[in-house]
Design an enzyme around this catalytic site. Structure first.
Site, PDB file in Angstrom:
ATOM      1  N   ARG A 166      38.596  44.824  37.583  1.00 58.97           N
ATOM      2  CA  ARG A 166      39.461  45.618  36.701  1.00 58.97           C
ATOM      3  C   ARG A 166      39.053  47.090  36.652  1.00 58.97           C
ATOM      4  O   ARG A 166      39.120  47.744  35.603  1.00 58.97           O
ATOM      5  CB  ARG A 166      39.491  45.036  35.283  1.00 58.97           C
ATOM      6  CG  ARG A 166      39.932  43.581  35.230  1.00 58.97           C
ATOM      7  CD  ARG A 166      41.380  43.395  35.685  1.00 58.97           C
ATOM      8  NE  ARG A 166      41.747  41.990  35.629  1.00 58.97           N
ATOM      9  CZ  ARG A 166      41.742  41.168  36.688  1.00 58.97           C
ATOM     10  NH1 ARG A 166      41.390  41.621  37.881  1.00 58.97           N
ATOM     11  NH2 ARG A 166      42.095  39.908  36.557  1.00 58.97           N
ATOM     12  N   SER A 215      45.448  40.717  28.046  1.00 62.72           N
ATOM     13  CA  SER A 215      44.036  40.341  27.896  1.00 62.72           C
ATOM     14  C   SER A 215      43.248  41.498  27.302  1.00 62.72           C
ATOM     15  O   SER A 215      43.276  42.616  27.821  1.00 62.72           O
ATOM     16  CB  SER A 215      43.444  39.940  29.240  1.00 62.72           C
ATOM     17  OG  SER A 215      44.061  38.766  29.733  1.00 62.72           O
ATOM     18  N   GLU A 285      39.061  45.387  28.143  1.00 64.53           N
ATOM     19  CA  GLU A 285      39.942  45.478  29.309  1.00 64.53           C
ATOM     20  C   GLU A 285      41.142  46.350  28.977  1.00 64.53           C
ATOM     21  O   GLU A 285      41.626  47.110  29.810  1.00 64.53           O
ATOM     22  CB  GLU A 285      40.411  44.092  29.754  1.00 64.53           C
ATOM     23  CG  GLU A 285      41.298  44.112  30.993  1.00 64.53           C
ATOM     24  CD  GLU A 285      41.546  42.731  31.561  1.00 64.53           C
ATOM     25  OE1 GLU A 285      42.637  42.508  32.084  1.00 64.53           O
ATOM     26  OE2 GLU A 285      40.629  41.873  31.490  1.00 64.53           O
TER      27      GLU A 285
END
Length: 292
Positions: A166, A215, A285
């Site tokens: 990510r 998320s 995130e």
């Protein structure tokens, strides 16, 4: 703005443009007519003003004080997807993951079905190495076209993004305007079945019909963020109008009247509780941008 064809808006509300439906205004919002319009605009401001690209707003907390500088939002001119004979997908930075995977299915190109499960645009998930269901952008990206904050246009091969989980090394303010993904030969019906499986799995496990941001925390090595949050007793935890989803504990939701401060503050409470319970420090995130 002389000679530019895009739309420039001062004090532009951003809450309607993000999934949480919270947050302040952008000092300026620029929606370019096309690539040349974007390049010329950024060349004129010359890197002197902060620039933030905005896609679907799905993985983002815009703080209540708003966003300084210029927010760039790509429109229809950047939402194209072309399937080539060599099984490469040419995609504009504003194309959604659903559009990319659907066009690939129709062309019999397999390998990008996972993009059906990414709630964002090509620009966002190229920057963040978006992924779902065991695959990520780093697995399929060939290269991407980027406009730098000073208007310079560059094409970067995937290796130059130095992808990790990510994360990429794209500089702040760089706008991904196009990307090319390598697929493989596939059967449309089988590709469609896999996309349907992904869609059903998301519907069953995630609070998709709420004001959420996707998320919240990255999965630590060898762990699942949702399981750590659940074990720390955070399922259903609230702060103001924000709540930890009872359906999937790695999702925060706006129950109706949350502020961005509620959502971010709840996330920090969750991080503290998880650390106290497990000794693991969760990393955000979701991007958090703007003034408190």
């Amino acid at each position: 703005m002389d000679g530019l064809r895009g739309r420039l808006t001062a004090d532009a509300p951003l809450a309607p443009l993000v999934w949480f439906k919270t947050g302040g205004k952008a000092d300026w919002l620029f929606e370019p007519a096309d690539l040349e319009d974007l390049r010329e605009f950024l060349f004129r401001i010359g890197g002197r003003t902060p620039v933030m690209p905005l896609g679907l707003g799905s993985n983002l907390i815009v703080r209540d004080g708003g966003v300084p500088g210029v927010v760039i939002r790509l429109g229809k001119a950047f939402a194209t997807v072309e399937a080539r004979r060599d099984k490469v997908l040419e995609c504009g930075g504003g194309a959604s993951g659903i559009l990319v995977s659907s066009r690939a299915r129709d062309a019999g190109i397999a390998g990008v079905e996972f993009m059906r499960g990414i709630p964002g645009t090509v620009g966002g998930f190229v920057r963040m190495n978006g992924g779902a269901y065991g695959r990520e952008v780093a697995d399929v990206l060939i290269d991407c076209d980027v406009v730098m904050p000073d208007g310079e246009f560059v094409t970067l091969p995937a290796r130059d993004l130095e992808y990790t989980y990510r994360h990429s090394v794209l500089p702040e303010g760089a706008v991904v305007v196009a990307a090319r993904f390598q697929g493989r030969e596939g059967i449309p019906a089988e590709i469609g079945e896999e996309m349907d499986r992904i869609a059903a799995a998301r519907e069953a496990s995630q609070p998709l019909r709420t004001r959420t941001g996707g998320s919240t925390f990255k999965n630590p090595p060898g762990e699942k963020a949702w399981a750590l949050v659940d074990a720390a007793g955070c399922r259903g935890l609230t702060l103001g109008g924000a709540q930890v989803s009872e359906k999937h504990t790695n999702f925060l939701i706006n129950t109706g009247d949350a502020t961005s401060a509620d959502i971010e503050g709840l996330g920090e409470q969750v991080r503290e509780k998880v650390y106290a319970d497990s000794g693991i420090s969760l990393e955000w995130e979701i991007q958090r941008v703007g003034r408190p």
